[in-house]
Motif scaffolding. Structure first.
Motif, PDB file in Angstrom:
ATOM      1  N   GLY A  12     -34.745  68.110  -6.880  1.00  0.00           N
ATOM      2  CA  GLY A  12     -36.875  67.593  -6.594  1.00  0.00           C
ATOM      3  C   GLY A  12     -37.599  68.602  -7.480  1.00  0.00           C
ATOM      4  N   HIS A 363     -36.710  72.460   1.890  1.00  0.00           N
ATOM      5  CA  HIS A 363     -37.776  71.527   2.113  1.00  0.00           C
ATOM      6  C   HIS A 363     -39.210  71.463   2.420  1.00  0.00           C
ATOM      7  CE1 HIS A 363     -34.017  69.154   2.306  1.00  0.00           C
ATOM      8  NE2 HIS A 363     -34.794  68.220   1.257  1.00  0.00           N
ATOM      9  N   ARG A 380     -40.072  66.940   1.368  1.00  0.00           N
ATOM     10  CA  ARG A 380     -39.190  66.861  -0.009  1.00  0.00           C
ATOM     11  C   ARG A 380     -38.675  68.300  -0.262  1.00  0.00           C
ATOM     12  NH1 ARG A 380     -40.303  61.726  -3.697  1.00  0.00           N
ATOM     13  NH2 ARG A 380     -41.039  64.030  -4.893  1.00  0.00           N
ATOM     14  N   MET A 441     -32.145  60.714   4.646  1.00  0.00           N
ATOM     15  CA  MET A 441     -33.401  60.760   3.108  1.00  0.00           C
ATOM     16  C   MET A 441     -33.803  59.690   3.067  1.00  0.00           C
ATOM     17  SD  MET A 441     -32.833  61.831  -0.689  1.00  0.00           S
ATOM     18  CE  MET A 441     -31.996  63.743   0.024  1.00  0.00           C
ATOM     19  N   ASP A 444     -37.877  57.765  -0.864  1.00  0.00           N
ATOM     20  CA  ASP A 444     -39.123  57.984  -1.649  1.00  0.00           C
ATOM     21  C   ASP A 444     -38.385  59.639  -1.400  1.00  0.00           C
ATOM     22  OD1 ASP A 444     -40.323  56.466  -2.637  1.00  0.00           O
ATOM     23  OD2 ASP A 444     -41.478  56.392  -0.632  1.00  0.00           O
ATOM     24  N   GLY A 445     -37.013  60.413  -0.850  1.00  0.00           N
ATOM     25  CA  GLY A 445     -36.344  61.190  -1.522  1.00  0.00           C
ATOM     26  C   GLY A 445     -37.419  62.329   0.556  1.00  0.00           C
ATOM     27  N   TYR A 446     -38.083  61.622   1.272  1.00  0.00           N
ATOM     28  CA  TYR A 446     -38.217  62.420   2.151  1.00  0.00           C
ATOM     29  C   TYR A 446     -36.903  62.633   3.523  1.00  0.00           C
ATOM     30  CZ  TYR A 446     -43.034  61.852   0.589  1.00  0.00           C
ATOM     31  OH  TYR A 446     -43.930  62.447   0.163  1.00  0.00           O
TER      32      TYR A 446
END
Length: 566
Positions: A12, A363, A380, A441, A444-446
């Protein structure tokens, strides 16, 4: 973040350092910065304290506990519904370094005996009674010799490590101390000791034990630190863009990390006001509190928001001050999110995902995320928290592939209290905590959570994810709630079963459900068995217990209609 991800791993993003402070010291700093701000409003107790008053009362309880001989590291249980006393205990124990043990207010004698002995509680602070939970009576049942013992040094056969019971309320009970009296016990010596502890305690110390729900066995005590829960609370407040002018309505239980960390401590982290509308969740009282206190934030699990939206007088409440809040605790249906954003003015409501073992969340979505991402993902990773998604062999999967969500970082628990074996099963040699949740995932990491590993339905070799079917059925205008899970089948291995709760006054049959699905979702995902229900088995925090649905042995399957009768 540099570029697009190709593997399902992310750390993160963060600006600046983590907060390296104890909860007590941070609380004092906030009280000094915002002394006249409302800190705690407890509607059902007619209490309204400023941060100055809150600090004074916390210090009084902390001093009283020190007078009783409570030391850093001692376990102090708190058993009861949401109250001012619960809130005072949270911060008083933190100030003296005692480990607060959150005890589910729904526990009965068997469960109570287990958790008190498991972690070796020296003190328990308990409510008197709430509805059919007679807390004092249960303690007296466990320890019948209680009334004849020394209230300052009990010796109880069934609870050998429990020395003192502090009861809330004004009545007196033989063998127990009164909460209000304990708050007046401390003197100059204890105040001096409290000041010394400000320097002696460490952010790395254990400060809280949260018992997991125990769906696969007896509850396990996740042991959390000052630094872990304080930083998570801070980043939650930051995600909601909370300031000292915000007011958060907290209908979720304080004993759970949702109430204690994501709500109460998040308010302290930002100097905001915590509003407790009732002892336990009550739809009417929650809506009344939001209106009367002009709350800007509201937390809840999906079932709470559904209940609020469907209240018969919903349209009469002024909720116009609402802006944000968090929906978490169980999968958040997209349709419910849209209604909350539109009808409750909560344009910036956020989705959070995590578990007790990671200090509540790992998250979260953000207000500036695209609406689609706030509806379809859990956001994220928290700042400086590492997340990876792995396959059955422990390898990190490619972006977009499903796998188990794992977490590493400051928020991860120290372990399960007194249970090295279970700890090692959950936290691997690399420090990664395995969630048991299936997720995927994007570049973009979402992250999207698609279900529990154990919830995945394998029908004739096809992997089916209940969440996908639930989201589709939620789009039907007559369906209020739906839960999908697998049931054993001798031919296919498992078949899809759906428990559906209709909106009040609506009528629907099995063929109507199947007709709605036909041509819209793959044929093998259409529920084979359908039951129309009024309620779901769930925990006190509102988590649906699918394992109880699966364990129902009284299925009577009608070959013509495929109705599951119970």
């Amino acid at each position: 973040m540099m570029g697009k991800l190709t593997k399902s791993y992310i750390c993160g993003d963060a600006d600046g350092q983590l907060i390296y402070s104890t909860i007590g010291n941070y609380f004092d700093d906030i009280a000094e910065k915002y002394p006249d701000n409302d800190a705690l409003v407890v509607c059902h107790q007619d209490i309204r304290w400023s941060y100055r008053e809150y600090k004074e009362k916390v210090d009084k309880l902390a001093s009283g506990l020190l007078k009783l001989g409570v030391e850093p590291g001692d376990r102090v249980g708190i058993w009861g519904t949401n109250s001012a006393e619960w809130s005072l205990t949270q911060y008083a124990t933190a100030k003296i370094g005692a480990i607060m043990v959150c005890i589910n207010p729904a526990y009965r004698t068997y469960e109570l005996e287990y958790v008190l002995n498991k972690v070796g509680c020296r003190v328990i602070i308990t409510d008197e009674v709430f509805k059919d939970s007679e807390y004092l009576t249960m303690l007296q049942t466990l320890a019948p010799e209680l009334s004849h013992g020394d209230p300052y040094q009990q010796q109880l056969e069934a609870l050998p490590q429990l020395e003192m019971i502090i009861r809330m309320g004004e009545e007196k009970t033989a063998g127990m101390l009164n909460f209000a009296e304990v708050c007046e016990m401390g003197g100059a010596q204890e105040e001096e000791r409290l000041l010394a502890l400000k320097e002696e305690l460490s952010p790395d110390d254990a400060i809280n034990i949260q018992f997991t729900s125990g769906t696969t066995g007896r509850p396990k005590g996740a042991t959390l630190t000052h630094g872990g829960i304080l930083n998570i609370a801070f980043y939650i407040a930051e995600a909601m863009r909370f300031t000292d002018q915000d007011r958060l309505c907290i209908p979720v239980p304080l004993y759970h990390s949702f109430g204690m960390v994501m709500a109460s401590l998040a308010c302290v982290a930002s100097g905001a006001t915590a509003v407790l509308p009732s002892a336990i969740f009550d739809t009417q009282l929650t809506l009344e509190a939001v209106e009367a206190e002009k709350c800007t934030g509201l937390h809840g699990v999906p079932t709470m928001f559904i209940s609020e939206l469907d209240h018969p007088d919903f349209s009469t409440f002024d909720l116009s001050h609402l802006r944000t809040g968090i929906m978490a605790g169980s999968p958040c249906p997209e349709e419910v999110m849209r209604r909350v954003m539109r009808d409750m003015h909560m344009e910036h409501i956020l989705i959070g995902y995590g578990q007790t073992e990671v200090s509540s969340l790992n998250h979260i979505t953000r207000p500036d995320d695209l609406v689609e991402r706030r509806l379809e993902t859990v956001g994220r990773a928290f700042p400086r928290v590492e997340i990876k998604i792995i396959d059955e062999e422990g390898r990190v999967v490619a972006v977009g592939d499903k796998g188990e969500v794992c977490t590493r970082g400051y928020s991860v628990m120290q372990g399960y209290w007194g249970d090295k074996e279970k700890t090692q099963e959950t936290i691997d040699a690399g420090g990664w905590l395995h969630s048991g949740d299936l997720g995927e995932m994007d570049s973009d990491g979402y992250v999207r959570i698609v279900g529990r590993i154990k919830d995945m339905i394998i029908r004739g070799g096809e992997n089916i994810f209940p969440r996908e079917i639930e989201e589709f059925l939620y789009t039907h205008p007559k369906i209020q709630e739906v839960q999908v899970f697998g049931v054993p089948d001798h031919k296919m291995g498992e078949e899809v079963c759906a428990w559906i709760k209709l909106l009040q006054g609506e009528d629907m049959d099995v063929e109507g459900v199947k007709g709605f699905c036909k041509g819209q979702i793959t044929h093998f995902k259409i529920p084979r068995y359908i039951d129309f229900v009024e309620d779901y088995p769930m925990t006190v925090t509102g988590k649906i217990q699918k394992f109880k649905m699966r364990s129902e042995e009284r299925f009577s399957r009608n070959a013509e209609t495929d109705i599951v009768c119970r």
